[in-house]
Design a protein around this motif. Sequence first.
Motif, PDB file in Angstrom:
ATOM      1  N   GLY A   1     -10.524  -7.327  20.978  1.00  0.00           N
ATOM      2  CA  GLY A   1     -10.334  -5.986  20.438  1.00  0.00           C
ATOM      3  C   GLY A   1      -9.056  -5.332  20.903  1.00  0.00           C
ATOM      4  O   GLY A   1      -8.771  -4.187  20.525  1.00  0.00           O
ATOM      5  N   ALA A   2      -8.315  -6.034  21.711  1.00  0.00           N
ATOM      6  CA  ALA A   2      -7.040  -5.464  22.187  1.00  0.00           C
ATOM      7  C   ALA A   2      -6.059  -5.363  21.034  1.00  0.00           C
ATOM      8  O   ALA A   2      -6.099  -6.143  20.061  1.00  0.00           O
ATOM      9  CB  ALA A   2      -6.469  -6.345  23.293  1.00  0.00           C
TER      10      ALA A   2
ATOM     11  N   LEU B   1      -0.353   6.719  23.447  1.00  0.00           N
ATOM     12  CA  LEU B   1      -0.892   6.044  22.273  1.00  0.00           C
ATOM     13  C   LEU B   1      -2.417   5.950  22.426  1.00  0.00           C
ATOM     14  O   LEU B   1      -2.928   6.059  23.535  1.00  0.00           O
ATOM     15  CB  LEU B   1      -0.273   4.672  22.097  1.00  0.00           C
ATOM     16  N   PRO B   2      -3.151   5.755  21.324  1.00  0.00           N
ATOM     17  CA  PRO B   2      -4.623   5.671  21.414  1.00  0.00           C
ATOM     18  C   PRO B   2      -5.058   4.319  21.979  1.00  0.00           C
ATOM     19  O   PRO B   2      -5.660   3.491  21.281  1.00  0.00           O
ATOM     20  CB  PRO B   2      -5.066   5.859  19.960  1.00  0.00           C
TER      21      PRO B   2
ATOM     22  N   HIS C   1      -3.865  -2.182  30.373  1.00  0.00           N
ATOM     23  CA  HIS C   1      -4.511  -3.083  31.328  1.00  0.00           C
ATOM     24  C   HIS C   1      -3.471  -4.106  31.761  1.00  0.00           C
ATOM     25  O   HIS C   1      -2.773  -4.679  30.908  1.00  0.00           O
ATOM     26  CB  HIS C   1      -5.741  -3.780  30.702  1.00  0.00           C
ATOM     27  N   TYR C   2      -3.317  -4.313  33.097  1.00  0.00           N
ATOM     28  CA  TYR C   2      -2.279  -5.207  33.621  1.00  0.00           C
ATOM     29  C   TYR C   2      -2.898  -6.470  34.215  1.00  0.00           C
ATOM     30  O   TYR C   2      -3.912  -6.400  34.914  1.00  0.00           O
ATOM     31  CB  TYR C   2      -1.449  -4.512  34.693  1.00  0.00           C
TER      32      TYR C   2
ATOM     33  N   MET D   1      -5.736  -1.695  25.207  1.00  0.00           N
ATOM     34  CA  MET D   1      -7.103  -1.638  24.688  1.00  0.00           C
ATOM     35  C   MET D   1      -7.305  -0.298  23.963  1.00  0.00           C
ATOM     36  O   MET D   1      -6.971   0.761  24.515  1.00  0.00           O
ATOM     37  CB  MET D   1      -8.126  -1.774  25.813  1.00  0.00           C
ATOM     38  N   PRO D   2      -7.834  -0.312  22.747  1.00  0.00           N
ATOM     39  CA  PRO D   2      -8.005   0.934  21.976  1.00  0.00           C
ATOM     40  C   PRO D   2      -8.942   1.901  22.682  1.00  0.00           C
ATOM     41  O   PRO D   2      -9.930   1.508  23.296  1.00  0.00           O
ATOM     42  CB  PRO D   2      -8.618   0.455  20.654  1.00  0.00           C
ATOM     43  N   MET D   3      -8.558   3.168  22.591  1.00  0.00           N
ATOM     44  CA  MET D   3      -9.402   4.240  23.108  1.00  0.00           C
ATOM     45  C   MET D   3      -8.882   5.552  22.530  1.00  0.00           C
ATOM     46  O   MET D   3      -7.703   5.667  22.165  1.00  0.00           O
ATOM     47  CB  MET D   3      -9.415   4.278  24.634  1.00  0.00           C
TER      48      MET D   3
END
Length: 918
Positions: free
Chosen positions: A5-6, A136-137, A141-142, A204-206
Motif C-alpha cells: 500500500g505504499a 503530503l498525504p 518510513h526509513y 505510506m498513505p495517511m
Amino acid sequence: MDHIGALTGTYDYRLVIASIVIAILAAYAALDLGGRITASSGSSRTTWLCGGAFALGFGIWSMHYVGMEAFRLPVPVLYDWPTVLLSMLAAVLASAAALFVVSRKSMSLAAAGAGSLLMGLGISSMHYIGMAAMRLPAMHHYDKRILVLSIVLAIVISFVALRLTFSTRDQKTSFSIRKLTCTVIMGLAIPVMHYAGMAAVTFMPMPLEQSSLHHAIAISYLGLAAIGLVTIFVLGFVYISAMMDRRLIEQRYNLDIEKERAQTAENSNRAKSEFLANMSHEIRTPLNGIIGMTDLALETELTREQRDYLETVKLSADALLNVINDILDFSKIEAGKVDLESIDFDIYECIENALKTVALRADEKGLELLCDVSPEIPTWVTGDPGRVRQIILNLIGNAVKFTEQGEIALKVRPVTIDDAQVHLQFTVTDTGIGITPEKLDSIFESFNQADTSTTREFGGTGLGLTISRRLVDMMKGRIWVESILGRGSNFHFTSRLGRAQEQKASATLAPANSSILVGVKVLILDDNRTNRRILEGLLMRWGMISAAASDGPQALDMYTEAQAHGEPFQLVLTDMHMPRMDGFDFVQRLKEISGSASSTIMMLTSGGQQGDAQRCGQLGIAAYLLKPIRQAELRDAIAGVLMAREAAQMPALITRYTLREQASGGKTLKILLAEDNPVNQKLATRMLEKRNHTVTVVGNGREALDTLAHDGYDLVLMDMQMPEMDGFEATLALREMEKKTGKHQPVVAMTALAMNGDRERCIAAGMDGYLSKPIRPEELDEVLELYVSQKAKSAEEETSPLSNNSSVDIAQLLDRIDDDRSLLADLTDIFRNDYPKQLQMAQAALDTQDAAALQRVGHMLKGVLSNLSAIKASELASTLEDLGRAQHISNAQATLDELSPELDRVAHVLNSLCPENA
C-alpha cells in the motif's frame, strides 16, 4: 516492515541529470574556493570563507532539492519553507566547515577525519531535514540500514572531497586535467549519497493534517528552473570572482617579483656604483698628486732630459684620467642618471674655456687651434654649460688626437634665433687622418673607432663620441660627421638653448674702455688664413680698422707703406710661430726699420716656451697672450695697451695673468683647506699660494669647524672623505650653526668623488661649488676668480656707501688717527660696549624728568662722537645736551629715538673699518 500500500514513485531522469550537473558545478566551486581561501589573508580570507560557504552550500542544497523533485509521487507534494531554509543552513554550515579545513596550511588525517565528519553529518542533516519539510498525504518510513549507509557514504564522500580539494588548492590555472578529474569524481559522488538517502524512505498513505500546511508551498517546474538558474548564477559568480582573484594575485605576484628584481638590480647597481665611486676615489686621489706635482715641477728650472721625463709622466697621467672620466660618464649615461642643468651662462666664455683646456696639447703637436663664433649669437643663453663644454672638448680632443699637422677650427653658427630659443650649429674641422665612408655610421657607437688600429696607435676608449651623441640627443640636437680619408673630418652637432633674459645680457655688451678702440688702425700678421679672418671679425665688431698680412715681409711692406702715406698703424697683432720669419724676428725687423713704439706691438702664440716672456720684455712688446685668446682678454689687453700709449707710459708686459690680476683688483683670498691627504695638502697649498692666496690647512671636518668658529675665511675648500668628520657632516653642521648667526661661509667641495649624484650630494649638503680631483688649474682658477670677484664687489659695495657715509666721515677719522687701524679697533670696542649704557642712562633721565642727567649724557656722547667723526650722531647728542640744559625734557624723546638707530649705524661703519673686517 510491510510496504504493501505504499506510494510508488518514479524518477524524472531529466531532473536527475540536472541534479548531477549541479553537483559537478558545486564540486568545481569547492575545488576553486579552497585555493582562493588559502591564498587570501585577513579580512579577504574571511570574506572568501563566508561567501564560499554560502555558494557551495547553496549549490549542494540546490542539487538536493532538484533531486527530490526528480522523484515523482502520485500525490501532490508541498514544502514547509522554514524547514527548507533550515536545511539550507545545514548545507552552508557543512560547507563552511569543509572550506575551513582545506584552507589550513596542512591537513592531517585527524583534521581530515574531523572535517569529513562535520561535513558528512551536515549534508546528511540537510538531506533529512529537507525530507522532513515535505508536506503530503503520506508518512515517511526509513530503512535504518540504508539510512546509516547514506550517512556513512556522506562522511566518506566528504573525506574524499576534502583530500581532493586540498590536493588541488595550490593550482594557479582555472582548468587542468587533474582538477577536471577531481571535479567529476566529486560531482558524481555527492548525488550517490542523496539517492541512497532517497532509497531509504518509503511513503505510506495517511490523511494530511491541515495544521501542517500553514507554511507549505508548492514547487512548480518554473520554481525548479528558477532554483537551477540561481544556482548556476551563484556558482558562476563564484567562478568568475575566483578567476579574477587568481589573476589579481598572479599580477600582484608578478609585480612583487618585478619589484624584487628591480630591488635586486638596484642593489646590484648601487653596489656597482659604490665600487666604482670607491675605485674612482682611490685612483683619483694619488692621480691628483701625480698630475699636480708634475705641473709644479714643470714650472721650475729643469734640464731638457728631466723636462722630457716629467712631460711623459703628465701625458700618461692625463691619458689615464681621460679613460677614467670616459668610463664614469658612459656608465652614468647608460644608467639614465644624467640630468641636464638649465642655467644662464655666457656661451662665448664656455667655448673659450673649452678651447683653453686643449690649447697646450694642440701647440705641443704644432697644430693651429682656431675659433670662429658668429657675432649674431647672443652672449647669454640658457642650458647646461658643463655638457656643452664637454661635447666641444670631446670633439676637439678627438681632432687633436688624430691630426698630426695643419689646423683644428671650431665654428659656431646660428641655425635659428628667436626671443625664446637659440638653435646653434657647432662644427669642428681638422686636417687629420679622416674616416673611411663605411665607418661614418658606426663612429658614434660604443667602444668604436674608425678601425682597431687607431686604438693601438692613438689610444682612447672609443667612448668620447658615444658620450657626445647621447648628450646631444638629450639636448634635442643631432650630431653627424663628414670626412674624406687622408684629408680630415668635419664633426657637426646642433644644440637648442634657451634665450637668457635681455637685461642680463645687456649688462655685458659694453666692455670697459670700449670707446678707446673705435677707429684704431691695426695690422694683423698671421700665416693662418682662418685665424686672420677671426681676428678681423673681432676687431671689426669693436669698431677698429684692420689690415692683414700672411707673412713677415708682406707685413713689413704694409707697415712701411702706411707710414709713408701718413696713416700709420697704431697697433700690431703678430703671431709667434710662422715659417721663414717668426714673430720675434718680425718685431726685431720692425723696430730696425721704423723705430716704432713698443706699446703698439702685441704677441699672440699658440703655446709659450720658457723664456718667451723675458724676450718679449727685451723687445719692448706690450702684451704676450696665449691662443686661443678669450675675446674679453684680447679686448682688455688692447684697451690697456692703447691707454698706456695715450699716457706715454711704458707699462709692464701684459699677460693673461696680469689681466686676471687686474680684473680681480689685486684681491687675494683667505682660504681654509680641509684635506687629510698630505700630498694633496701640499699640492693644493702650493697651487693656492702661487696665486697669492693665504692658506690655512686642517686635517678633517671637525678641525675645520673649530677653526671657522674662531676666524673668518673668504672660502673653504672641503675634501669629502676625511677621518673623524667628513666633508658632508662638516658642511651640514656649519649650515646649522649659520642659521643662528645669519652669516654664510662659502664652501666648495674639492673631492675625488666623481660618480653620478656626487655633485648633487655636495650641493644638497649645503656646498656652494664642486671641484673634482685631479684638480685642473683652469678649473681651480674659475672657482677662485668667482670668489675674488665676489669679494671685490662686496668690498666695493661696502666701501662706496661708507666713503660718502653721513654717519661717519671716514677720511677725517682715518686722518685723525693717522690710519692706525689697531687703535681704531680698540676705540670701536670701547664705543660698542659703552653707547648702549649711555642710551639707557638718557632714557632713565627722560623717565624721571632729570634734566641735569640728560645734559650730562648728551655732553658725554657729543665728545665721543666728535672724536669718531660721527657728525650726525654728534649733532643729535648736542641737541640732547641743549634740551637738558634748557629743561625741555618733553621735546627730548623724539631726539633720543632718532639717536639710537644712528649710533647703531656708527658702530657698523666703525666695525667694517677694523683690520679683521677690512
